[in-house]
Each structure stands twice: as structure tokens, then as C-alpha cells.
Design an enzyme around this catalytic site. Structure first.
Site, mmCIF file in Angstrom:
data_model
loop_
_atom_site.group_PDB
_atom_site.id
_atom_site.type_symbol
_atom_site.label_atom_id
_atom_site.label_comp_id
_atom_site.label_asym_id
_atom_site.label_seq_id
_atom_site.Cartn_x
_atom_site.Cartn_y
_atom_site.Cartn_z
ATOM 1 N N GLU A 136 0.841 -1.202 0.000
ATOM 2 C CA GLU A 136 0.000 0.000 0.000
ATOM 3 C C GLU A 136 0.871 1.245 0.000
ATOM 4 O O GLU A 136 1.944 1.265 0.595
ATOM 5 C CB GLU A 136 -0.895 -0.022 1.244
ATOM 6 N N GLU A 140 -2.802 10.683 2.921
ATOM 7 C CA GLU A 140 -3.968 10.805 3.791
ATOM 8 C C GLU A 140 -4.039 12.198 4.405
ATOM 9 O O GLU A 140 -3.011 12.819 4.678
ATOM 10 C CB GLU A 140 -3.906 9.765 4.912
#
Length: 334
Positions: A136, A140
Site C-alpha cells: 500500500e 492521507e
């Protein structure tokens, strides 16, 4: 996520991912994209994308509902809202590509949601639900302080690479571009065309899906702050780009806002400004589509020639395509 949070929640998160998410995905031969890819979010393209319709559990205190992924005025909108009568108190949206993407440059143009206890995101992910290791790469925005962006990545379930970057602006107030270039030995992160951080350790290797979501946290107050239940909240996205050969011309989309073209003669109408507001943006694109679909029979400007953006004497789909290319910065002007 914060390393201290992951150390406590890793086992439960992996279990939830494998038990809850996996049943919603049937194992298929992975399609890995190796050519440039651009998605403008004017509408839902079910051939390329899917809206999540399940729950991740663990730290995600919401259920994903297709109804929470909508499209309006050239934008994809994720909405966090109350959920009544379900297993979760909140519902929200997650949008993900059907294909997988590997090394290359990724870019999004988005506006984050602002509120304590929530996360707006742009990331690549693959894991047990895809019969792959958990790899991943994250960009964010923690809603408690949207003047910062958090970068992180995982390789085979191992994260702990968080870096909090001071943006110098509030990501919830306007659209900006965010990107990362993923290579075998590094990940470079970009904000509005400027490289701001490089990571070089434990770099992921497995192609993943491009994803975006908005969610309230549960049990991670130290990281996100305690969610106060405020709804509705929205994160907005204009486009996603992917270039397998890296940053285009060593310079990703540099401009944080869409600037109108400046005519040689300031008295001339602005090409592409079909709604007559003095700017060329996604609202003009949406209005142009309605015209071609015959929902409207003329534009709300006096000079209809502003829609002839390629100057061939006709107003047709070729002009719409050119307008789209301008909005995604594929061409510098109209």
C-alpha cells in the site's frame, strides 16, 4: 497509520480484511495497466471503477455504500453521513479501480474533508482480498488538521513509514494536486507539482488498485482525535492520472487551481467559458455535456462561438474532448 496504532490493531485488521472484504471479490486474473491512464470524474464509469458495498470493520467506523459516491459538476464526491438501522452508525464512500497499477507516477486533484476524527485519502492497495500480500502507498488527510498531509506505505503488511508534511495551505479549502512516483528503490511524494519528500526503505513491490475513501475512525483517538459525529462531511475529487514512465516531463501538474485562458484581445469572449462566469472549469465541462446530449439547446452566454474551442466552425464532441484535455492539463490553453 501511526506505527503505535498498527502495532495494536494489525491482527484484527488483517482478520477483518480477509474474512469480511474477501467474499465480495471473486478471484480473477489481475489486469495490470502499463500505459498512461487518466480518469476525469464527470460520471461513474463502471467499466473502470467500482463503488464499495461492504464494511472493513476494525478502525473504520462506517459501512461503505454506493449511494455515498456521487458525481456532480465534474467532481466525484464521497459523503460521510449517518446510517440508521444498520450495524454501523455511519455510512461513507469508497471508490476503487478495477485494474491494478504498478511502478509509475500517480496524481489526484482533490479537496479533503475537515473534521476531527476522520480521514480523506488517495492511495494504492492490494492485499488478501486480491490474493496478494498487503502492499500500500498512502496520501492521507487527517481531518483534525488539514494543513498537513500524511504519507505512508506498507510492504508485505509492514508499515511504520509515516511522514507528516506541512502543506502551507488548508487542503479542505480548495482543490490541489497530490502525487507520488513509485520506483523499486524509492517513493517520491509531490504537492502541486513540487517534490516534497522521498522514502527509500521497505518499498512495496506488488501492483495495487487506485483507491479513494472517506471514513471516521474508531479506537484510534490518539491518531485522529475523537470523532464528534458531525455529518454530512464530504471529500471531493476531480481526476486521477497514472503515468508508468514516471513524472511527465519531470514536472507533474504544477497549478493548484484551474486558471482561465487569456485571450489576445481582452474584449474577445473566453473560449470554453460556456456558462459565462469568466472562468473555464469543470462547470463548463458539465454544461457542455448537457448541450451535446440535447438537455439544453443553447449556452447561457450571448456568443455561442465560445463553445467552438477548436475553432473549426462547429460545436461538437471534438470541442468537448479538447475542453476535457485542457482541464486535466494535457494541453496548456484553448
Amino acid at each position: 497509520m501511526k506505527n503505535r496504532v498498527i502495532s495494536l490493531l494489525m491482527a484484527s485488521l488483517l482478520l477483518v480484511l480477509s474474512v469480511i472484504v474477501a467474499p465480495f471479490y471473486k478471484a480473477e486474473a489481475a489486469t495490470v495497466v502499463n500505459t498512461p491512464f487518466v480518469a476525469v470524474f464527470s460520471n461513474f464509469d463502471s467499466s473502470q471503477w467500482e463503488k464499495a458495498d461492504w464494511a472493513n470493520g476494525s478502525v473504520f467506523n462506517c459501512v461503505w455504500k454506493p449511494s455515498q459516491v456521487t458525481f456532480s459538476n465534474g467532481k466525484m464526491i464521497l459523503t460521510l453521513d449517518r446510517e440508521y438501522g444498520g450495524s454501523y452508525p455511519y455510512k461513507s464512500g469508497e471508490y476503487r479501480s478495477k485494474s491494478f497499477f504498478g511502478y509509475g507516477y500517480y496524481e489526484v486533484r482533490m479537496k479533503a474533508a475537515k473534521n476531527v476524527g476522520i480521514v480523506s485519502s488517495f492511495f494504492t492497495y492490494t492485499g488478501p482480498s486480491d490474493n496478494n500480500p498487503w502492499d500500500e502507498i498512502d496520501i492521507e488527510f487527517l481531518g483534525k488538521d488539514t494543513t498537513k498531509a500524511q504519507f505512508n506505505w506498507y510492504k508485505n503488511e509492514v508499515g511504520g513509514n509515516e511522514y507528516l508534511h506541512n502543506l502551507g495551505f488548508d487542503a479542505s479549502q480548495d482543490f490541489h494536486t497530490y502525487g507520488f512516483e513509485w520506483r523499486p528503490d524509492y517513493i517520491d511524494f509531490y504537492v502541486d507539482g513540487k517534490k516534497v519528500y522521498r522514502g527509500t526503505r521497505n518499498i512495496p513491490v506488488t501492483p495495487g488498485k487506485i483507491m479513494m475513501n472517506l471514513w471516521p475512525g474508531k479506537g484510534v483517538d490518539e491518531w485522529l482525535g475523537r470523532y464528534d459525529g458531525r455529518t454530512p462531511l464530504q471529500a471531493e475529487y476531480e481526476y486521477v492520472k497514472y503515468y508508468p514512465n514516471g513524472v511527465p516531463q519531470d514536472n507533474p501538474t504544477p497549478t493548484p487551481t484551474i486558471a482561465p485562458s487569456t485571450p489576445t484581445n481582452p474584449n474577445l469572449p473566453l473560449k470554453g467559458d460556456v456558462n459565462g462566469d469568466g472562468h473555464v472549469n469543470s462547470s463548463d465541462y458539465s454544461l457542455f455535456k448537457r448541450y451535446l446530449l440535447r438537455v439544453i439547446d443553447r449556452f447561457p452566454v450571448g456568443d455561442q462561438s465560445v463553445a467552438d474551442v477548436n475553432r473549426d466552425g462547429r460545436i461538437d464532441s471534438t470541442d468537448l474532448t479538447m475542453l476535457k484535455r485542457y482541464l486535466i492539463r494535457a494541453i496548456p490553453s484553448l
